[in-house]
Design a protein around this motif. Structure first.
Motif, mmCIF file in Angstrom:
data_model
loop_
_atom_site.group_PDB
_atom_site.id
_atom_site.type_symbol
_atom_site.label_atom_id
_atom_site.label_comp_id
_atom_site.label_asym_id
_atom_site.label_seq_id
_atom_site.Cartn_x
_atom_site.Cartn_y
_atom_site.Cartn_z
ATOM 1 N N ARG A 1 40.783 29.098 34.620
ATOM 2 C CA ARG A 1 39.688 29.757 33.500
ATOM 3 C C ARG A 1 38.285 28.083 33.483
ATOM 4 N NH1 ARG A 1 42.986 31.260 27.986
ATOM 5 N NH2 ARG A 1 43.974 29.588 28.946
ATOM 6 N N GLU A 2 38.444 27.204 33.458
ATOM 7 C CA GLU A 2 38.353 25.847 33.753
ATOM 8 C C GLU A 2 37.165 26.089 34.966
ATOM 9 O OE1 GLU A 2 40.501 22.543 32.819
ATOM 10 O OE2 GLU A 2 40.704 22.817 31.064
ATOM 11 N N LEU A 3 37.939 26.327 36.473
ATOM 12 C CA LEU A 3 37.000 27.120 37.318
ATOM 13 C C LEU A 3 36.600 28.113 37.215
ATOM 14 C CD1 LEU A 3 40.560 26.182 39.956
ATOM 15 C CD2 LEU A 3 38.494 24.809 39.833
ATOM 16 N N GLU A 4 36.535 28.916 37.074
ATOM 17 C CA GLU A 4 35.748 29.733 36.800
ATOM 18 C C GLU A 4 34.648 29.738 35.928
ATOM 19 O OE1 GLU A 4 33.732 33.346 38.150
ATOM 20 O OE2 GLU A 4 36.411 33.364 38.428
ATOM 21 N N ARG A 5 34.552 29.391 35.323
ATOM 22 C CA ARG A 5 33.875 28.192 33.855
ATOM 23 C C ARG A 5 32.659 27.692 34.785
ATOM 24 N NH1 ARG A 5 33.024 24.100 30.682
ATOM 25 N NH2 ARG A 5 31.372 24.504 29.363
ATOM 26 N N GLN B 1 30.359 29.451 37.218
ATOM 27 C CA GLN B 1 29.443 29.438 36.964
ATOM 28 C C GLN B 1 28.716 29.295 36.510
ATOM 29 O OE1 GLN B 1 29.009 33.271 36.537
ATOM 30 N NE2 GLN B 1 30.602 33.821 37.529
ATOM 31 N N LEU B 2 28.272 28.019 36.839
ATOM 32 C CA LEU B 2 27.443 27.188 35.987
ATOM 33 C C LEU B 2 27.139 25.974 37.309
ATOM 34 C CD1 LEU B 2 29.335 24.664 32.781
ATOM 35 C CD2 LEU B 2 27.577 26.527 32.366
ATOM 36 N N VAL B 3 27.774 26.551 37.723
ATOM 37 C CA VAL B 3 27.078 25.698 39.238
ATOM 38 C C VAL B 3 26.147 26.694 39.896
ATOM 39 C CG1 VAL B 3 27.495 25.567 41.786
ATOM 40 C CG2 VAL B 3 29.265 24.262 39.617
ATOM 41 N N ARG C 1 15.744 21.043 48.534
ATOM 42 C CA ARG C 1 17.560 21.091 49.340
ATOM 43 C C ARG C 1 18.076 20.029 49.270
ATOM 44 N NH1 ARG C 1 15.447 24.737 52.454
ATOM 45 N NH2 ARG C 1 12.943 25.011 53.157
ATOM 46 N N ASP C 2 17.893 18.816 48.987
ATOM 47 C CA ASP C 2 18.901 17.941 48.865
ATOM 48 C C ASP C 2 19.873 18.608 47.402
ATOM 49 O OD1 ASP C 2 21.011 15.908 48.552
ATOM 50 O OD2 ASP C 2 19.592 14.977 46.635
ATOM 51 N N MET C 3 19.301 19.329 46.632
ATOM 52 C CA MET C 3 19.934 19.477 45.219
ATOM 53 C C MET C 3 21.020 20.525 45.448
ATOM 54 S SD MET C 3 17.676 18.954 42.067
ATOM 55 C CE MET C 3 16.430 19.353 42.306
ATOM 56 N N VAL C 4 20.308 21.502 45.812
ATOM 57 C CA VAL C 4 20.824 22.657 47.043
ATOM 58 C C VAL C 4 21.911 22.816 47.171
ATOM 59 C CG1 VAL C 4 20.523 25.236 47.831
ATOM 60 C CG2 VAL C 4 18.684 24.828 46.092
ATOM 61 N N GLU C 5 22.028 22.071 47.792
ATOM 62 C CA GLU C 5 22.696 21.279 49.440
ATOM 63 C C GLU C 5 23.840 21.106 48.458
ATOM 64 O OE1 GLU C 5 23.768 18.496 53.350
ATOM 65 O OE2 GLU C 5 21.953 19.433 52.750
ATOM 66 N N ARG C 6 23.994 19.920 47.607
ATOM 67 C CA ARG C 6 24.898 19.832 47.306
ATOM 68 C C ARG C 6 26.177 21.069 45.780
ATOM 69 N NH1 ARG C 6 23.322 15.303 43.422
ATOM 70 N NH2 ARG C 6 21.151 16.086 44.156
ATOM 71 N N TYR C 7 25.334 21.241 45.305
ATOM 72 C CA TYR C 7 25.748 22.655 44.485
ATOM 73 C C TYR C 7 26.386 23.627 45.421
ATOM 74 C CZ TYR C 7 23.408 21.057 39.724
ATOM 75 O OH TYR C 7 23.800 20.403 38.833
ATOM 76 N N ALA D 1 27.831 23.267 48.223
ATOM 77 C CA ALA D 1 28.962 22.562 48.522
ATOM 78 C C ALA D 1 30.579 22.742 47.674
ATOM 79 C CB ALA D 1 28.926 21.259 49.066
ATOM 80 N N ARG D 2 29.552 22.317 46.142
ATOM 81 C CA ARG D 2 30.550 22.149 45.277
ATOM 82 C C ARG D 2 30.643 23.768 44.325
ATOM 83 N NH1 ARG D 2 34.848 20.586 42.957
ATOM 84 N NH2 ARG D 2 34.535 20.970 40.512
ATOM 85 N N ALA D 3 29.261 24.532 44.429
ATOM 86 C CA ALA D 3 30.065 26.311 44.816
ATOM 87 C C ALA D 3 31.330 26.996 45.086
ATOM 88 C CB ALA D 3 28.793 27.769 44.706
ATOM 89 N N MET D 4 30.899 26.673 46.880
ATOM 90 C CA MET D 4 32.428 27.269 47.610
ATOM 91 C C MET D 4 33.008 26.493 47.994
ATOM 92 S SD MET D 4 29.761 26.567 51.054
ATOM 93 C CE MET D 4 31.345 26.669 52.463
ATOM 94 N N ARG D 5 33.443 24.945 47.188
ATOM 95 C CA ARG D 5 34.528 24.206 47.218
ATOM 96 C C ARG D 5 35.580 25.369 45.778
ATOM 97 N NH1 ARG D 5 33.903 19.043 45.152
ATOM 98 N NH2 ARG D 5 32.576 18.928 47.154
ATOM 99 N N LEU D 6 34.857 25.352 44.814
ATOM 100 C CA LEU D 6 35.072 25.973 43.690
ATOM 101 C C LEU D 6 35.610 27.673 44.171
ATOM 102 C CD1 LEU D 6 32.998 24.834 41.173
ATOM 103 C CD2 LEU D 6 35.245 24.314 40.397
ATOM 104 N N ILE D 7 35.341 27.609 44.394
ATOM 105 C CA ILE D 7 35.869 29.513 44.661
ATOM 106 C C ILE D 7 36.864 29.489 46.219
ATOM 107 C CG2 ILE D 7 34.420 31.561 46.521
ATOM 108 C CD1 ILE D 7 31.635 30.851 45.711
ATOM 109 N N SER D 8 37.035 28.766 47.032
ATOM 110 C CA SER D 8 38.081 28.529 47.583
ATOM 111 C C SER D 8 39.537 27.854 47.069
ATOM 112 C CB SER D 8 37.732 26.905 49.072
ATOM 113 O OG SER D 8 37.694 26.660 48.388
ATOM 114 N N GLU D 9 38.871 27.184 45.714
ATOM 115 C CA GLU D 9 40.608 26.914 44.718
ATOM 116 C C GLU D 9 40.579 28.010 43.946
ATOM 117 O OE1 GLU D 9 38.966 23.162 42.647
ATOM 118 O OE2 GLU D 9 38.435 22.708 43.719
ATOM 119 N N LEU D 10 39.605 29.172 43.367
ATOM 120 C CA LEU D 10 40.227 30.093 42.788
ATOM 121 C C LEU D 10 40.342 31.031 43.041
ATOM 122 C CD1 LEU D 10 36.403 30.888 40.668
ATOM 123 C CD2 LEU D 10 38.826 29.947 39.409
ATOM 124 N N ASP D 11 40.543 31.344 45.034
ATOM 125 C CA ASP D 11 40.564 32.285 46.006
ATOM 126 C C ASP D 11 42.664 31.845 46.242
ATOM 127 O OD1 ASP D 11 38.459 33.766 46.045
ATOM 128 O OD2 ASP D 11 37.895 32.857 47.880
#
Length: 182
Positions: free
Chosen positions: A72-76, A79-81, A103-109, A111-121
């Motif tokens: 649930r924390e990862l899902e939340r 969504q925030l990212v 470009r810098d901010m979107v790239e960092r966010y 990357a974080r979203a992709m990491r969260l999605i892989s953790e959820l998967d």
């Protein structure tokens, strides 16, 4: 909710009339109102706890409301990212953010979203995910220092002449007795 209140009032009035042998009057009315109040409180408590305890299913058969606290924390956080990415894109379109910053901010966010999605998967198999990421990080090459850089020689920690206590390298006074060093 009103049905709960009326049922509570009826139950309390029936108890008072049958078991306590109360006649219609102020004590019976107060007891019936008390039963109604308890039923309303129970209904309010149920309405508050039910969404927290309910498991809802979304397409694909994945539990959205249930799961572990970690999920649930990862899902939340995901969504925030994703919301932050949308806000940054909107601010860029409104010309509130410069393009390099965008470009810098979107790239960092992202990357974080992709990491969260892989953790959820990975689901409950997060140990394998952690081991894979650790292996990947250990395989990264270490930065090579230039040949002109010389590593400083380790200095000996000063020892107090009075009490023979070993002190920090940059100490001017003994940490045990307070006498001046060297």
């Amino acid at each position: 909710m009103w049905a709960w209140g009326l049922a509570g009032m009826a139950a309390a009035a029936a108890y008072a009339a049958i078991f306590e042998r109360l006649r219609f009057g102020p004590p019976l009315v107060m007891l019936a109102l008390g039963g109604m109040t308890l039923a309303f409180a129970a209904g309010a408590l149920w309405r508050m706890v039910d969404p927290l305890a309910r498991v809802t299913f979304v397409a694909g058969g994945v539990a959205a409301g249930g799961g572990t606290r970690w999920t649930r924390e990862l899902e939340r956080e995901k969504q925030l990212v994703l919301k932050a990415i949308k806000e940054i894109e909107f601010d860029f379109q409104m010309r509130k953010i410069a393009e390099p910053d965008y470009r810098d901010m979107v790239e960092r966010y992202r990357a974080r979203a992709m990491r969260l999605i892989s953790e959820l998967d990975a689901g409950s198999d997060y140990r394998a995910l952690i081991e894979r990421e650790l292996k990947m990080r250990l395989e990264l090459p270490l930065p090579v220092e230039s040949a002109t850089a010389v590593a400083p020689a380790p200095s000996r920690a000063p020892t107090c002449p009075s009490c023979q206590t070993s002190n920090d390298n940059d100490a001017q006074f003994c940490k045990k007795c307070g006498s001046k060093l060297g």
